[in-house]
Scaffold this motif. Structure first.
Motif, PDB file in Angstrom:
ATOM      1  N   THR A 149      36.252 -30.501  -1.407  1.00 31.91           N
ATOM      2  CA  THR A 149      36.836 -31.452  -0.688  1.00 31.91           C
ATOM      3  C   THR A 149      36.716 -30.747   0.689  1.00 31.91           C
ATOM      4  O   THR A 149      36.687 -31.930   1.670  1.00 31.91           O
ATOM      5  CB  THR A 149      38.516 -31.161  -1.093  1.00 31.91           C
ATOM      6  OG1 THR A 149      38.659 -31.471  -2.474  1.00 31.91           O
ATOM      7  CG2 THR A 149      39.338 -31.937  -0.182  1.00 31.91           C
ATOM      8  N   LEU A 150      36.660 -29.809   1.052  1.00 27.08           N
ATOM      9  CA  LEU A 150      36.526 -29.640   2.665  1.00 27.08           C
ATOM     10  C   LEU A 150      35.171 -29.696   3.037  1.00 27.08           C
ATOM     11  O   LEU A 150      35.058 -30.092   4.048  1.00 27.08           O
ATOM     12  CB  LEU A 150      36.589 -27.751   2.711  1.00 27.08           C
ATOM     13  CG  LEU A 150      38.144 -27.379   2.372  1.00 27.08           C
ATOM     14  CD1 LEU A 150      38.288 -25.691   2.346  1.00 27.08           C
ATOM     15  CD2 LEU A 150      39.343 -27.954   3.089  1.00 27.08           C
ATOM     16  N   ALA A 151      34.093 -29.376   2.210  1.00 26.23           N
ATOM     17  CA  ALA A 151      32.764 -29.926   2.561  1.00 26.23           C
ATOM     18  C   ALA A 151      32.637 -31.244   2.973  1.00 26.23           C
ATOM     19  O   ALA A 151      32.113 -31.821   3.922  1.00 26.23           O
ATOM     20  CB  ALA A 151      31.779 -29.148   1.367  1.00 26.23           C
ATOM     21  N   ARG A 152      33.299 -32.026   1.945  1.00 26.39           N
ATOM     22  CA  ARG A 152      33.187 -33.504   2.356  1.00 26.39           C
ATOM     23  C   ARG A 152      33.937 -33.878   3.425  1.00 26.39           C
ATOM     24  O   ARG A 152      33.340 -34.903   4.114  1.00 26.39           O
ATOM     25  CB  ARG A 152      33.844 -34.116   1.076  1.00 26.39           C
ATOM     26  CG  ARG A 152      32.898 -34.348  -0.143  1.00 26.39           C
ATOM     27  CD  ARG A 152      33.178 -35.194  -1.325  1.00 26.39           C
ATOM     28  NE  ARG A 152      32.471 -34.887  -2.422  1.00 26.39           N
ATOM     29  CZ  ARG A 152      32.809 -34.013  -3.725  1.00 26.39           C
ATOM     30  NH1 ARG A 152      34.043 -33.501  -3.797  1.00 26.39           N
ATOM     31  NH2 ARG A 152      32.102 -34.041  -4.415  1.00 26.39           N
ATOM     32  N   GLN A 153      35.142 -33.384   3.954  1.00 26.28           N
ATOM     33  CA  GLN A 153      35.763 -33.628   5.001  1.00 26.28           C
ATOM     34  C   GLN A 153      35.059 -33.221   6.450  1.00 26.28           C
ATOM     35  O   GLN A 153      34.884 -34.042   7.207  1.00 26.28           O
ATOM     36  CB  GLN A 153      37.022 -32.802   4.929  1.00 26.28           C
ATOM     37  CG  GLN A 153      38.164 -33.340   3.919  1.00 26.28           C
ATOM     38  CD  GLN A 153      39.302 -32.604   3.906  1.00 26.28           C
ATOM     39  OE1 GLN A 153      39.630 -31.400   4.888  1.00 26.28           O
ATOM     40  NE2 GLN A 153      40.585 -32.835   3.217  1.00 26.28           N
ATOM     41  N   PHE A 156      34.145 -22.612   8.202  1.00 27.08           N
ATOM     42  CA  PHE A 156      33.917 -23.133   6.914  1.00 27.08           C
ATOM     43  C   PHE A 156      33.778 -21.873   6.028  1.00 27.08           C
ATOM     44  O   PHE A 156      32.785 -21.106   6.384  1.00 27.08           O
ATOM     45  CB  PHE A 156      32.966 -24.257   6.779  1.00 27.08           C
ATOM     46  CG  PHE A 156      33.029 -24.656   5.276  1.00 27.08           C
ATOM     47  CD1 PHE A 156      34.354 -24.817   4.550  1.00 27.08           C
ATOM     48  CD2 PHE A 156      31.842 -24.938   4.592  1.00 27.08           C
ATOM     49  CE1 PHE A 156      34.158 -25.371   3.070  1.00 27.08           C
ATOM     50  CE2 PHE A 156      31.666 -25.443   3.333  1.00 27.08           C
ATOM     51  CZ  PHE A 156      33.042 -25.748   2.542  1.00 27.08           C
ATOM     52  N   ILE A 157      34.626 -21.520   5.175  1.00 27.79           N
ATOM     53  CA  ILE A 157      34.416 -20.654   4.207  1.00 27.79           C
ATOM     54  C   ILE A 157      34.517 -21.187   2.802  1.00 27.79           C
ATOM     55  O   ILE A 157      35.649 -21.540   2.316  1.00 27.79           O
ATOM     56  CB  ILE A 157      35.437 -19.329   4.315  1.00 27.79           C
ATOM     57  CG1 ILE A 157      35.696 -18.869   5.709  1.00 27.79           C
ATOM     58  CG2 ILE A 157      35.106 -18.080   3.585  1.00 27.79           C
ATOM     59  CD1 ILE A 157      36.742 -17.940   5.792  1.00 27.79           C
ATOM     60  N   SER A 158      33.207 -21.161   2.110  1.00 27.77           N
ATOM     61  CA  SER A 158      33.279 -21.908   0.968  1.00 27.77           C
ATOM     62  C   SER A 158      33.355 -20.667  -0.400  1.00 27.77           C
ATOM     63  O   SER A 158      33.124 -19.572  -0.014  1.00 27.77           O
ATOM     64  CB  SER A 158      31.915 -22.540   0.750  1.00 27.77           C
ATOM     65  OG  SER A 158      31.556 -23.059  -0.492  1.00 27.77           O
ATOM     66  N   GLN A 206      21.991 -28.203   5.036  1.00 29.36           N
ATOM     67  CA  GLN A 206      20.694 -29.209   4.878  1.00 29.36           C
ATOM     68  C   GLN A 206      21.022 -30.309   5.753  1.00 29.36           C
ATOM     69  O   GLN A 206      20.206 -31.079   6.049  1.00 29.36           O
ATOM     70  CB  GLN A 206      20.381 -29.394   3.495  1.00 29.36           C
ATOM     71  CG  GLN A 206      20.053 -28.226   2.455  1.00 29.36           C
ATOM     72  CD  GLN A 206      20.078 -28.338   1.080  1.00 29.36           C
ATOM     73  OE1 GLN A 206      20.626 -29.607   0.691  1.00 29.36           O
ATOM     74  NE2 GLN A 206      19.771 -27.392   0.354  1.00 29.36           N
ATOM     75  N   ALA A 207      22.394 -30.726   5.898  1.00 27.77           N
ATOM     76  CA  ALA A 207      22.568 -31.839   6.524  1.00 27.77           C
ATOM     77  C   ALA A 207      22.784 -31.568   8.192  1.00 27.77           C
ATOM     78  O   ALA A 207      23.146 -32.181   8.848  1.00 27.77           O
ATOM     79  CB  ALA A 207      23.942 -32.470   6.282  1.00 27.77           C
ATOM     80  N   GLY A 208      22.622 -30.401   8.483  1.00 30.11           N
ATOM     81  CA  GLY A 208      22.682 -29.935   9.971  1.00 30.11           C
ATOM     82  C   GLY A 208      23.981 -29.980  10.573  1.00 30.11           C
ATOM     83  O   GLY A 208      24.110 -29.684  11.571  1.00 30.11           O
ATOM     84  N   LEU A 209      25.012 -29.483   9.528  1.00 30.91           N
ATOM     85  CA  LEU A 209      26.380 -29.396  10.070  1.00 30.91           C
ATOM     86  C   LEU A 209      27.139 -28.293  10.457  1.00 30.91           C
ATOM     87  O   LEU A 209      28.319 -28.138  10.515  1.00 30.91           O
ATOM     88  CB  LEU A 209      27.291 -30.167   8.970  1.00 30.91           C
ATOM     89  CG  LEU A 209      26.657 -31.818   8.802  1.00 30.91           C
ATOM     90  CD1 LEU A 209      27.793 -32.473   7.880  1.00 30.91           C
ATOM     91  CD2 LEU A 209      27.072 -32.574  10.002  1.00 30.91           C
TER      92      LEU A 209
END
Length: 254
Positions: free
Chosen positions: A62-66, A76-78, A89-92
């Motif tokens: 959920t957090l990654a998509r946000q 971000f801590i996953s 990979q998306a450069g985010l």
């Protein structure tokens, strides 16, 4: 009425404005299983620095998509490298800031304080132990704890017998709550979640080889010019934060 001299009042106002300018704020998106540890760490960090730490907790997916949709996260801590990989990979995320921060263990929990232990293995007959009840898990195709749990059950040959008995929750803390409240007799969560809830008992620990390594990567979100990002990531790797993580059931990796 006593009035401060204008010069004193001006100095006090200037000092207050300067102090406010010094204080910063950082927003941390973190896996739900980190709640108790980050509550402690954020409070200590704020007391030491005066900076405000705002923590947003949810399933890693959920957090990654946000973040993909532009949510204002600084860190971000996953609970799973895959979601961090996707953002990288998306450069985010800033790739040079990424670090494997923590490890964890996967456990089977039961409701109450006196549940008998269950030897975790191919012959544990989990479906029989469930009786008419359900097995609480986080979303098995999206949330890391659910992904790890399903992998472990598949590895042990248990998944076919329990797949239709699983009640899926939006994150691991929601799965924990189902067992804590007695709505499910058993659940699969992280060791750190079980430590946080006195209403459940760990009845067994899944072998490390039964699932992919549980790794919590942390990184700064790209294009967020927050000067606190590097400092807070460094703090997370320091002794004070490390002690808090261990106290709440995590393993230190770095």
């Amino acid at each position: 009425m006593y009035r401060l001299p204008r010069l004193c009042l001006a100095l006090i106002t200037a000092f207050a404005a300067t102090s406010a300018a010094w204080a910063g704020e950082i927003t941390v998106f973190a896996a739900a299983s980190l709640k108790d540890a980050l509550d402690d760490i954020a409070a200590t960090y704020q007391a030491q620095t005066g900076d405000t730490v705002r923590v947003s907790l949810a399933g890693s997916s959920t957090l990654a998509r946000q973040i993909e949709q532009g949510a204002p996260a600084d860190i971000f801590i996953s609970a799973h490298p895959g979601w961090m990989d996707r953002l990288e990979q998306a450069g985010l995320i800033a790739p040079d800031s990424r670090v494997d921060l923590l490890g964890n263990a996967l456990v089977l929990i039961a409701h109450g304080h006196r549940a008998p232990p269950l030897r975790i293995g191919p012959d544990m007959a989990l479906a029989m132990r469930l009786g008419e009840g359900r097995l609480a898990m986080a979303l098995v195709d999206a949330v890391p704890a659910g992904i790890y749990g399903k992998a472990a059950l598949e590895h042990l040959g248990q998944w076919p017998a329990v797949a239709d008995r699983v009640v899926q929750a939006e994150n691991v803390r929601a799965a924990l709550a189902l067992v804590s409240l007695g709505e499910a007799p058993f659940g699969i969560v992280y060791r750190s979640d079980a430590v946080a809830d006195a209403a459940v008992t760990v009845v067994g620990t899944f072998p490390a080889e039964s699932h992919p390594p549980i790794i919590y990567p942390a990184a700064a979100v790209a294009d967020r010019d927050n000067p606190l990002n590097r400092a807070f990531l460094a703090y997370l790797r320091g002794d004070a934060a490390g002690a808090a993580f261990q106290r709440h059931g995590f393993d230190l990796l770095d």
